[in-house]
Scaffold this active site. Structure first.
Site, PDB file in Angstrom:
ATOM      1  N   ASP A 183       6.842  22.360 -26.049  1.00 40.41           N
ATOM      2  CA  ASP A 183       6.848  20.798 -26.064  1.00 40.41           C
ATOM      3  C   ASP A 183       7.875  20.544 -24.332  1.00 40.41           C
ATOM      4  O   ASP A 183       8.264  21.740 -24.005  1.00 40.41           O
ATOM      5  CB  ASP A 183       7.238  19.596 -26.647  1.00 40.41           C
ATOM      6  CG  ASP A 183       6.677  18.551 -26.356  1.00 40.41           C
ATOM      7  OD1 ASP A 183       6.354  17.339 -25.065  1.00 40.41           O
ATOM      8  OD2 ASP A 183       6.300  17.409 -26.901  1.00 40.41           O
ATOM      9  N   HIS A 218       1.031  -1.270   0.007  1.00 38.35           N
ATOM     10  CA  HIS A 218       0.054  -0.276   0.353  1.00 38.35           C
ATOM     11  C   HIS A 218       0.683   1.411  -0.151  1.00 38.35           C
ATOM     12  O   HIS A 218       1.119   2.296  -0.419  1.00 38.35           O
ATOM     13  CB  HIS A 218      -0.979   0.206   1.152  1.00 38.35           C
ATOM     14  CG  HIS A 218      -1.895   1.014   1.167  1.00 38.35           C
ATOM     15  ND1 HIS A 218      -2.814   1.675   1.152  1.00 38.35           N
ATOM     16  CD2 HIS A 218      -1.315   2.379   2.599  1.00 38.35           C
ATOM     17  CE1 HIS A 218      -3.235   3.320   0.972  1.00 38.35           C
ATOM     18  NE2 HIS A 218      -2.243   3.450   1.952  1.00 38.35           N
ATOM     19  N   THR A 278       6.337  26.888   5.946  1.00 37.41           N
ATOM     20  CA  THR A 278       5.061  26.981   5.789  1.00 37.41           C
ATOM     21  C   THR A 278       3.614  27.526   6.753  1.00 37.41           C
ATOM     22  O   THR A 278       2.816  27.525   5.716  1.00 37.41           O
ATOM     23  CB  THR A 278       4.752  25.085   6.644  1.00 37.41           C
ATOM     24  OG1 THR A 278       5.993  24.042   6.588  1.00 37.41           O
ATOM     25  CG2 THR A 278       3.820  24.118   6.075  1.00 37.41           C
ATOM     26  N   TYR A 328       8.314  15.907   1.096  1.00 35.17           N
ATOM     27  CA  TYR A 328       7.666  17.824   0.211  1.00 35.17           C
ATOM     28  C   TYR A 328       8.358  17.244  -0.851  1.00 35.17           C
ATOM     29  O   TYR A 328       7.136  17.808  -1.848  1.00 35.17           O
ATOM     30  CB  TYR A 328       9.429  18.346   0.816  1.00 35.17           C
ATOM     31  CG  TYR A 328       9.332  18.406   2.013  1.00 35.17           C
ATOM     32  CD1 TYR A 328       7.962  19.406   2.430  1.00 35.17           C
ATOM     33  CD2 TYR A 328       9.851  18.647   3.318  1.00 35.17           C
ATOM     34  CE1 TYR A 328       8.126  19.553   4.414  1.00 35.17           C
ATOM     35  CE2 TYR A 328       9.849  18.214   4.049  1.00 35.17           C
ATOM     36  CZ  TYR A 328       8.844  18.907   5.059  1.00 35.17           C
ATOM     37  OH  TYR A 328       8.349  19.377   6.434  1.00 35.17           O
ATOM     38  N   LYS A 378       2.866  30.239   3.889  1.00 36.54           N
ATOM     39  CA  LYS A 378       2.553  29.573   3.138  1.00 36.54           C
ATOM     40  C   LYS A 378       0.965  29.862   3.419  1.00 36.54           C
ATOM     41  O   LYS A 378      -0.041  30.252   2.306  1.00 36.54           O
ATOM     42  CB  LYS A 378       2.490  28.440   1.983  1.00 36.54           C
ATOM     43  CG  LYS A 378       4.032  28.252   1.660  1.00 36.54           C
ATOM     44  CD  LYS A 378       4.123  26.937   0.761  1.00 36.54           C
ATOM     45  CE  LYS A 378       5.066  26.711   0.135  1.00 36.54           C
ATOM     46  NZ  LYS A 378       4.724  28.120  -1.037  1.00 36.54           N
ATOM     47  N   SER A 410      12.541   6.714 -13.940  1.00 29.66           N
ATOM     48  CA  SER A 410      11.860   7.503 -14.401  1.00 29.66           C
ATOM     49  C   SER A 410      12.235   8.353 -13.764  1.00 29.66           C
ATOM     50  O   SER A 410      11.804   9.673 -13.887  1.00 29.66           O
ATOM     51  CB  SER A 410      10.703   6.174 -14.036  1.00 29.66           C
ATOM     52  OG  SER A 410       9.849   7.091 -14.145  1.00 29.66           O
ATOM     53  N   SER A 411      12.381   8.708 -12.449  1.00 31.29           N
ATOM     54  CA  SER A 411      11.840  10.324 -11.376  1.00 31.29           C
ATOM     55  C   SER A 411      12.907  10.395 -11.894  1.00 31.29           C
ATOM     56  O   SER A 411      12.891  11.669 -12.268  1.00 31.29           O
ATOM     57  CB  SER A 411      11.773   9.981  -9.889  1.00 31.29           C
ATOM     58  OG  SER A 411      10.794   9.068  -9.698  1.00 31.29           O
ATOM     59  N   HIS A 460      13.158  11.563   3.730  1.00 30.93           N
ATOM     60  CA  HIS A 460      12.055  13.308   4.504  1.00 30.93           C
ATOM     61  C   HIS A 460      12.369  14.196   3.393  1.00 30.93           C
ATOM     62  O   HIS A 460      11.284  14.684   3.268  1.00 30.93           O
ATOM     63  CB  HIS A 460      13.139  13.857   5.422  1.00 30.93           C
ATOM     64  CG  HIS A 460      11.748  15.213   5.741  1.00 30.93           C
ATOM     65  ND1 HIS A 460      10.976  14.477   6.908  1.00 30.93           N
ATOM     66  CD2 HIS A 460      11.735  16.401   5.562  1.00 30.93           C
ATOM     67  CE1 HIS A 460      10.442  15.352   6.408  1.00 30.93           C
ATOM     68  NE2 HIS A 460      10.390  16.678   6.635  1.00 30.93           N
ATOM     69  N   HIS A 499      14.916  13.135  12.291  1.00 28.78           N
ATOM     70  CA  HIS A 499      13.798  13.159  13.433  1.00 28.78           C
ATOM     71  C   HIS A 499      12.749  12.018  12.821  1.00 28.78           C
ATOM     72  O   HIS A 499      11.801  12.049  13.581  1.00 28.78           O
ATOM     73  CB  HIS A 499      12.927  14.581  13.186  1.00 28.78           C
ATOM     74  CG  HIS A 499      12.143  14.195  12.319  1.00 28.78           C
ATOM     75  ND1 HIS A 499      11.999  15.855  11.539  1.00 28.78           N
ATOM     76  CD2 HIS A 499      11.071  13.867  11.561  1.00 28.78           C
ATOM     77  CE1 HIS A 499      11.034  15.930   9.848  1.00 28.78           C
ATOM     78  NE2 HIS A 499      10.950  14.584  10.457  1.00 28.78           N
ATOM     79  N   HIS A 500      13.116  10.581  12.056  1.00 27.59           N
ATOM     80  CA  HIS A 500      12.519   9.853  12.269  1.00 27.59           C
ATOM     81  C   HIS A 500      12.563   8.007  13.257  1.00 27.59           C
ATOM     82  O   HIS A 500      12.630   7.856  13.066  1.00 27.59           O
ATOM     83  CB  HIS A 500      12.410   8.913  11.381  1.00 27.59           C
ATOM     84  CG  HIS A 500      11.323  10.483   9.910  1.00 27.59           C
ATOM     85  ND1 HIS A 500      10.480  10.195   9.032  1.00 27.59           N
ATOM     86  CD2 HIS A 500      12.229  11.163   8.970  1.00 27.59           C
ATOM     87  CE1 HIS A 500      10.289  10.871   8.358  1.00 27.59           C
ATOM     88  NE2 HIS A 500      11.406  11.918   8.480  1.00 27.59           N
ATOM     89  N   TRP A 516       6.833   0.077   4.170  1.00 25.78           N
ATOM     90  CA  TRP A 516       7.592   0.740   2.812  1.00 25.78           C
ATOM     91  C   TRP A 516       9.058   1.315   3.253  1.00 25.78           C
ATOM     92  O   TRP A 516       9.823   1.930   2.178  1.00 25.78           O
ATOM     93  CB  TRP A 516       6.264   1.640   2.278  1.00 25.78           C
ATOM     94  CG  TRP A 516       6.837   3.400   2.741  1.00 25.78           C
ATOM     95  CD1 TRP A 516       6.190   3.673   4.492  1.00 25.78           C
ATOM     96  CD2 TRP A 516       7.025   4.345   2.428  1.00 25.78           C
ATOM     97  NE1 TRP A 516       6.371   5.099   4.105  1.00 25.78           N
ATOM     98  CE2 TRP A 516       7.131   5.456   3.903  1.00 25.78           C
ATOM     99  CE3 TRP A 516       8.188   4.511   1.560  1.00 25.78           C
ATOM    100  CZ2 TRP A 516       7.613   6.712   3.188  1.00 25.78           C
ATOM    101  CZ3 TRP A 516       8.706   5.136   1.263  1.00 25.78           C
ATOM    102  CH2 TRP A 516       8.497   6.745   2.475  1.00 25.78           C
ATOM    103  N   SER A 537      -1.818  27.002  -4.855  1.00 32.74           N
ATOM    104  CA  SER A 537      -1.660  28.790  -5.219  1.00 32.74           C
ATOM    105  C   SER A 537      -1.994  28.958  -6.680  1.00 32.74           C
ATOM    106  O   SER A 537      -2.050  30.354  -7.189  1.00 32.74           O
ATOM    107  CB  SER A 537      -0.036  29.061  -5.004  1.00 32.74           C
ATOM    108  OG  SER A 537       0.419  28.431  -3.654  1.00 32.74           O
ATOM    109  N   ARG A 572       1.711   0.153  15.539  1.00 30.89           N
ATOM    110  CA  ARG A 572       1.799   0.466  12.980  1.00 30.89           C
ATOM    111  C   ARG A 572       1.481  -1.217  12.901  1.00 30.89           C
ATOM    112  O   ARG A 572       2.542  -1.427  13.293  1.00 30.89           O
ATOM    113  CB  ARG A 572       1.634   1.990  12.604  1.00 30.89           C
ATOM    114  CG  ARG A 572       3.290   1.739  12.928  1.00 30.89           C
ATOM    115  CD  ARG A 572       3.471   3.301  12.049  1.00 30.89           C
ATOM    116  NE  ARG A 572       3.811   3.670  10.864  1.00 30.89           N
ATOM    117  CZ  ARG A 572       4.590   3.341  10.011  1.00 30.89           C
ATOM    118  NH1 ARG A 572       5.729   4.626  10.721  1.00 30.89           N
ATOM    119  NH2 ARG A 572       4.660   3.236   8.628  1.00 30.89           N
ATOM    120  N   GLU A 577      11.847  13.461   0.020  1.00 31.97           N
ATOM    121  CA  GLU A 577      10.206  12.692  -0.672  1.00 31.97           C
ATOM    122  C   GLU A 577       9.204  13.314  -0.212  1.00 31.97           C
ATOM    123  O   GLU A 577       8.568  13.216  -1.149  1.00 31.97           O
ATOM    124  CB  GLU A 577      10.680  10.923  -0.341  1.00 31.97           C
ATOM    125  CG  GLU A 577       9.671  10.483  -0.712  1.00 31.97           C
ATOM    126  CD  GLU A 577       9.547  10.169  -1.957  1.00 31.97           C
ATOM    127  OE1 GLU A 577      10.307  10.627  -2.657  1.00 31.97           O
ATOM    128  OE2 GLU A 577       7.987   9.828  -2.611  1.00 31.97           O
TER     129      GLU A 577
END
Lengths: 538, 185
Positions: free
Chosen positions: A108, A79, A331, A260, A334, A172-173, A256, A305-306, A144, A271, A453, A258
């Site tokens: 293009d 998932h 943040t 964002y 924003k 790809s990314s 991390h 922090h993870h 994951w 926006s 979890r 990732e």
């Protein structure tokens, strides 16, 4: 539309797409590739969603009812992987492909053939990944985040397929990101200076740099796993002098930024949408650009922090705690700007605006639970509970996913040439809104009460909240089939859309007809003053 | 359209960045080891200690010994005493017992760890069985010494140290040779 200049082989007007299936296989057209990305990501969204349905069905009641714990672990893992790498990221790349050339007046993407290749790697990658579910020993079951040694020493045999799938997704990314940077930096229409670009283009430029910086680190990380598993190295194995904690450092150095990568393009889309339906220019355009850049920079120095509970020294805990809290400042800028844009605007609440406003409110809730998690001593309790699950679903579902829905409804008239059914769109929004909150809000409570979890079974005291969560999740899941229906209905017909269906909308993409012709801006557009951002006024 | 020079230059720079970041991922490995050593974090102890120190009779630190087998490791493995009260600066010794109950020769590697992790830089091993691998013949039993000095500079608030060993089976990686097991060293 003026004649094609740099295409002498074709007579006097822009030619249409090729016929048949090979159009999609061989296409180098940014609109076709954008469409492919969007459909692919929607398929993955439904697939990852069906895995979530299995999870929620099992958690509907305490005890083991439907699936084996081993399969449950594969479901939580798949998932996460499918949603992150298959649904959210390709959806944003699809939006980038469709909209960035239209927004900056480019004919293009800069590297159209590479564009085709970077899309077609994805189906291969996910075929490889999903095929592991049918292999003996099952698919990835280590979450994951694939922490070593769960993903090395104790991994199922299929982990090698998982590693290659991640490699393909990474390539790809990276290619997609290089394409975006090259397009934005080289193909802007004359007069489209950097500080006149729509924020969606800005946020994507910054996201692309994040991708280029961290996807190779992820590739390195899975390569080290591959070497540990097959070539006798010991990067993550203590027996050979390695360290499993090192894995977490390398992974979260990617992980991390990732998160964002998954939210910044949504910031950009919102926006554009909020000013359109507030009929006011975006408040604080310049500060938005700098806030996005600050968030991107800070994302590189907060990864630990993870890992507050792995035993990093006090100084490290303090550093990562304060650095994380610092992200709340840009943040907050924003959120302040979005609210100020709406302030005293002539607001109307069409479906894109509903999703965008819900985005602002619910993403802020997710941000606040993030601040709670950033407090190192508090995190010792929250670590690995459902509170974390609630937090990141609040930033990803009403954040990234609602941002994508808002974008889809906002630009569907441009893509299809038809207006979507507003009543059905609103129904989709309200069902998603209620379902999503019902699914994820109770998780805060069970998490704070200590429910871990990634468990298939739980203590009786969590039963009621879990049942509510499951009902909400089923509602949210079923609603997305309804979204598919709305999109197909819009493609097949509906009131014809004018070139600019939203009277408050701003930007070059509304200067071409709807549906957007197969080739646009083959000669660069003239930038009118109206297109420019009235940012200095704010 | 696609072969303009600025575009080519930009793309090659971006590709270079990709390669550099891939290399950076691997550079994190030695970087991490250096950081752990420099700051004494993660409870990783240093290599063999060559110096000696004056004994600090005024202070006592309790050192506790733990032994753990990694998954799939079948050896008997335990310290001869649970704990020792030691003076900082003094050289102390503890014996660990290892026994191979199987009918095959096996190789093992012990990996030490100190808790609290920040005290690892103050824990010096002048001799340790973890510096080498142990090869045990079927049924063989050995006693393995670790000699250590607790540094005089150990912060005052640390009164209790735990030295934990985890024993790993590395027979697959380093097949046992015929020569007799080397005790300690």
């Amino acid at each position: 539309m003026s004649a094609v200049i740099d295409n002498p082989g074709h007579a006097d007007h822009a030619h249409g797409p090729a016929k048949g299936l090979m159009r999609w296989v061989l296409t180098t057209n940014h609109k076709d590739i954008g469409t492919l990305y969007l459909w692919f990501s929607f398929c993955m969204f439904l697939l990852g969603g069906s895995f979530a349905m299995v999870i929620r069905a099992e958690l509907f009641q305490p005890g083991l009812q439907i699936v084996e714990p081993a399969f449950f672990n594969q479901m939580t893992t798949m998932h996460g992987l499918v949603m992150v790498f298959g649904a959210v990221m390709p959806a944003f790349v699809g939006l980038a492909n469709w909209m960035i050339p239209l927004m900056i007046g480019a004919p293009d993407m800069a590297l159209p053939r590479m564009n085709n290749f970077s899309f077609w790697l994805l189906p291969a990658a996910f075929l490889l990944l999903v095929s592991t579910l049918f292999s003996p020993g099952g698919g990835p079951n280590f979450g994951w985040t694939f922490y070593a040694p769960l993903s090395t020493t104790y991994a199922p045999e299929s982990v090698t397929f998982f590693i290659f799938a991640i490699h393909l997704m990474g390539i790809s990314s990276i290619m997609g990101a290089i394409n975006v940077v090259a397009t934005i930096l080289n193909l802007r229409a004359p007069g489209m200076t950097l500080m006149k670009m729509p924020l969606f283009v800005w946020t994507w430029l910054i996201t692309a740099f994040l991708l280029i910086a961290v996807m190779p680190v992820l590739a390195g990380c899975v390569t080290m796993m591959l070497m540990d598993i097959h070539f006798g190295t010991s990067f993550f194995s203590a027996a050979g002098g390695g360290d499993p904690v090192l894995f977490q450092h390398v992974f979260w150095f990617f992980g991390h930024p990732e998160v964002y990568i998954m939210i910044l393009p949504a910031f950009g889309a919102v926006s554009s949408i909020i000013p359109a339906f507030s009929r006011k220019p975006l408040f604080g355009y310049t500060s938005m650009v700098y806030a996005t850049a600050s968030i991107a920079f800070l994302s590189f120095i907060v990864w630990a922090h993870h890992m507050f509970v792995v035993g990093i020294p006090l100084v490290g805990e303090l550093f990562f705690m304060y650095a994380t809290m610092l992200i709340a400042v840009p943040t907050g800028v924003k959120v302040f700007n979005w609210v100020s844009t709406m302030w005293q605007g002539s607001l109307t609440f069409e479906t894109p605006m509903l999703f965008a406003v819900a985005f602002v409110i619910l993403f802020t809730i997710g941000g606040f639970s993030g601040l709670m998690l950033a407090i190192a001593p508090a995190d010792f309790q929250y670590q690995d509970t459902y509170f974390v699950v609630a937090h990141f679903h609040y930033v990803l579902v009403p954040g990234a996913i609602f941002g994508i829905f808002a974008s889809a409804y906002y630009w569907l008239p441009k893509w299809t040439g038809h207006m979507y059914d507003e009543t059905l769109g609103k129904l989709h929004f309200w069902l998603s809104f209620v379902g999503m909150n019902m699914a994820f809000f109770p998780m805060h409570f069970v998490g704070l009460a200590g429910m871990p979890r990634r468990v298939p079974d739980y203590n009786l005291q969590f039963a009621d909240f879990n049942m509510i969560s499951s009902i909400g999740a089923f509602t949210f899941g079923a609603t997305q089939i309804f979204f598919l229906f709305i999109v197909i209905k819009t493609i097949r017909g509906g009131p014809p859309a004018p070139a600019k269906p939203w009277d408050g909308a701003d930007g070059l993409e509304w200067s071409v007809p709807s549906p957007a012709p197969y080739h646009t801006f083959t000669t660069p557009p003239e930038l009118e003053p109206a297109v420019e951002h009235a940012s200095e006024r704010s | 359209m696609n072969s303009s020079r600025p575009l080519r230059r930009l793309v090659s720079r971006l590709l270079l960045l990709v390669v550099l970041m891939f290399a950076f991922g691997f550079a994190l490995v030695p970087l991490y080891t250096v950081m752990c050593k420099a700051f004494g974090i993660n409870g990783k102890t240093g290599d063999q200690y060559q110096g000696s120190q004056v004994i600090d009779e005024s202070r006592k630190v309790r050192v506790q010994f733990l032994s753990t087998n990694s998954a799939d490791m079948v050896w008997g493995f335990y310290p001869k005493a649970q704990e020792l009260d030691v003076h900082p600066g003094a050289v102390n010794q503890m014996l660990f017992v290892a026994q191979n109950p199987t009918d095959k020769p096996m190789t093992a590697q012990a990996v030490p760890s100190i808790s609290p992790g920040t005290a690892a830089v103050y824990f010096h091993k002048t001799e340790c069985f973890c510096f080498t691998q142990q090869v045990l013949q079927p049924g063989e039993r050995i006693e393995m010494p670790v000699r250590f000095i607790v540094d005089r500079a150990l912060p005052e608030d640390v009164k209790h140290l735990t030295l934990a060993y985890t024993l790993f089976d590395i027979t697959a990686r380093q097949p046992p040779t015929v020569h007799v097991a080397k005790n300690g060293g």
